[in-house]
Enzyme design. Structure first.
Site, PDB file in Angstrom:
ATOM      1  N   LYS A  39      -1.735  -2.787   7.970  1.00 56.74           N
ATOM      2  CA  LYS A  39      -2.960  -2.376   9.001  1.00 56.74           C
ATOM      3  C   LYS A  39      -2.887  -3.159  10.190  1.00 56.74           C
ATOM      4  CE  LYS A  39      -6.315  -1.499   5.147  1.00 56.74           C
ATOM      5  NZ  LYS A  39      -7.541  -1.746   4.462  1.00 56.74           N
TER       6      LYS A  39
ATOM      7  N   TYR B 117      -8.461  -8.997  -5.420  1.00 56.15           N
ATOM      8  CA  TYR B 117      -7.079  -8.221  -5.962  1.00 56.15           C
ATOM      9  C   TYR B 117      -6.588  -8.971  -7.202  1.00 56.15           C
ATOM     10  CZ  TYR B 117      -6.735  -4.782  -2.333  1.00 56.15           C
ATOM     11  OH  TYR B 117      -6.902  -3.606  -1.326  1.00 56.15           O
TER      12      TYR B 117
ATOM     13  N   ARG C 144      -1.092  -2.153  -6.975  1.00 53.32           N
ATOM     14  CA  ARG C 144      -1.352  -3.269  -5.964  1.00 53.32           C
ATOM     15  C   ARG C 144      -2.138  -4.469  -6.600  1.00 53.32           C
ATOM     16  NH1 ARG C 144      -0.991  -4.601  -0.449  1.00 53.32           N
ATOM     17  NH2 ARG C 144      -3.094  -5.041   0.640  1.00 53.32           N
TER      18      ARG C 144
ATOM     19  N   HIS D 148      -3.156  -9.613   3.735  1.00 55.22           N
ATOM     20  CA  HIS D 148      -4.725  -9.666   3.750  1.00 55.22           C
ATOM     21  C   HIS D 148      -4.849 -10.438   5.014  1.00 55.22           C
ATOM     22  CE1 HIS D 148      -5.627  -8.347  -0.526  1.00 55.22           C
ATOM     23  NE2 HIS D 148      -5.618  -7.003   0.481  1.00 55.22           N
TER      24      HIS D 148
ATOM     25  N   ARG E  96       0.832  -1.026   0.109  1.00 49.96           N
ATOM     26  CA  ARG E  96       0.231   0.063   0.154  1.00 49.96           C
ATOM     27  C   ARG E  96       0.930   1.250  -0.015  1.00 49.96           C
ATOM     28  NH1 ARG E  96      -1.924  -3.773   4.030  1.00 49.96           N
ATOM     29  NH2 ARG E  96      -4.012  -4.366   3.615  1.00 49.96           N
TER      30      ARG E  96
ATOM     31  N   HIS F 131      -2.917   2.051  -5.808  1.00 49.54           N
ATOM     32  CA  HIS F 131      -3.768   0.986  -5.543  1.00 49.54           C
ATOM     33  C   HIS F 131      -3.961  -0.022  -6.830  1.00 49.54           C
ATOM     34  CE1 HIS F 131      -5.572  -0.856  -2.170  1.00 49.54           C
ATOM     35  NE2 HIS F 131      -6.639  -1.306  -2.670  1.00 49.54           N
TER      36      HIS F 131
END
Length: 309
Positions: free
Chosen positions: A173, A276, A244, A267, A149, A241
């Site tokens: 994250k 994705y 990505r 993830h 990211r 993105h």
């Protein structure tokens, strides 16, 4: 509603320091919830304890009438639900009025990605005549080579790089860390940038710096990518993105395991990774022709009964 604004700051601090949400994510929550509080003020609501399910439904209706896209409304609803769940847990309210609040249903558009030929054109645009071009080439190479990211890339510090093993420690994250490898081209571009990084007059130990020696902003990277794409004759809306998605799709297209891609992207759920990754039609036909017994003409001496039936 003045007191509500102070309570909101407590919620945002909780997201930032306890839930380890990124600054950009917290900024999004702030904008969503300040807009909501302004709506409540106009509705004559004096405090958060007075908010009812009716107020929430009225706000959602208000947003829809303003012409907001369903995806934007759904994001705001998500922010509100998180806020009221926290308010209830912290004892600010007795009942959670958002417990039954549902988001508008919408179809997620299939994400786009770059073809391999388009990716090569993009990677070749940043020049190597000046420090900015060298820095930008390293950024684009790393985004494509790692699938990071953009926020993760810009939070990288020098201590996160292991050039010898070509590994990067990425903080994702929720503060989760993962090790991500990067390829030869990205290694060469990164090494060249690190050799001239002093030209930016470093004031911080972040890897990628602006002309003031401080951490580069996401807005700058987004703006630069768009400009480089146009120079490369790519007329898709190229964003960090998108790179990505491109990273994941190209890996899958060349036979990478979906769970390995999940790990690289950081993830927690495989279902997120599936959004994705996209198998291109050419690769799909290759897999089908190779694997399905009735997809090809039988070769001489081939007695597969499923091909002959």
């Amino acid at each position: 509603m003045e007191k509500a604004t102070g309570i909101l700051e407590g919620f945002l601090s909780y997201l930032l320091y306890e839930r380890k949400r990124s600054e950009e994510t917290v900024k999004g929550y702030r904008l969503d919830l300040l807009d909501f509080l302004e709506f409540l003020k106009k509705e004559g609501v004096k405090g958060l304890g007075e908010v009812t399910y009716h107020h929430l439904r009225s706000y959602v209706s208000f947003l829809s009438k303003k012409g907001l896209k369903k995806a934007s409304v759904a994001r705001k609803v998500s922010s509100i639900r998180s806020f009221f769940k926290w308010l209830r847990r912290e004892g600010y309210i007795e009942k959670n009025p958002s417990a039954l609040l549902s988001s508008p249903k919408y179809r997620r558009p299939l994400p786009r990605w770059l073809t391999e030929e388009e990716t090569v054109r993009l990677l070749e645009v940043p020049g190597d005549e000046d420090p900015q071009g060298i820095r930008d080439r390293a950024i684009v190479e790393l985004l494509y080579s790692t699938g990071m990211r953009v926020g993760e890339l810009l939070r990288l510090r020098l201590s996160d790089l292991n050039l010898e093993q070509r590994l990067i420690r990425v903080k994702g994250k929720g503060g989760k860390e993962r090790l991500v490898p990067f390829g030869e081209k990205a290694f060469l571009a990164l090494r060249e940038y690190l050799n001239i990084r002093e030209a930016f007059g470093p004031k911080e130990d972040f890897v990628f710096l602006n002309r003031f020696g401080k951490r580069l902003s996401q807005r700058w990277v987004q703006k630069s990518l768009k400009a480089y794409a146009l120079k490369g004759g790519i007329f898709k809306p190229v964003t960090p993105h998108l790179l990505r998605h491109t990273f994941a799709t190209h890996l899958l297209d060349r036979g990478a395991d979906l769970r390995a891609i999940q790990e690289l992207l950081g993830h927690s759920r495989l279902s997120t990774t599936q959004r994705y990754t996209h198998v291109t039609p050419t690769r799909l036909m290759e897999v089908y022709d190779h694997a399905h017994p009735r997809a090809r003409k039988p070769l001489q001496g081939d007695h597969d009964p499923l091909c002959e039936a």
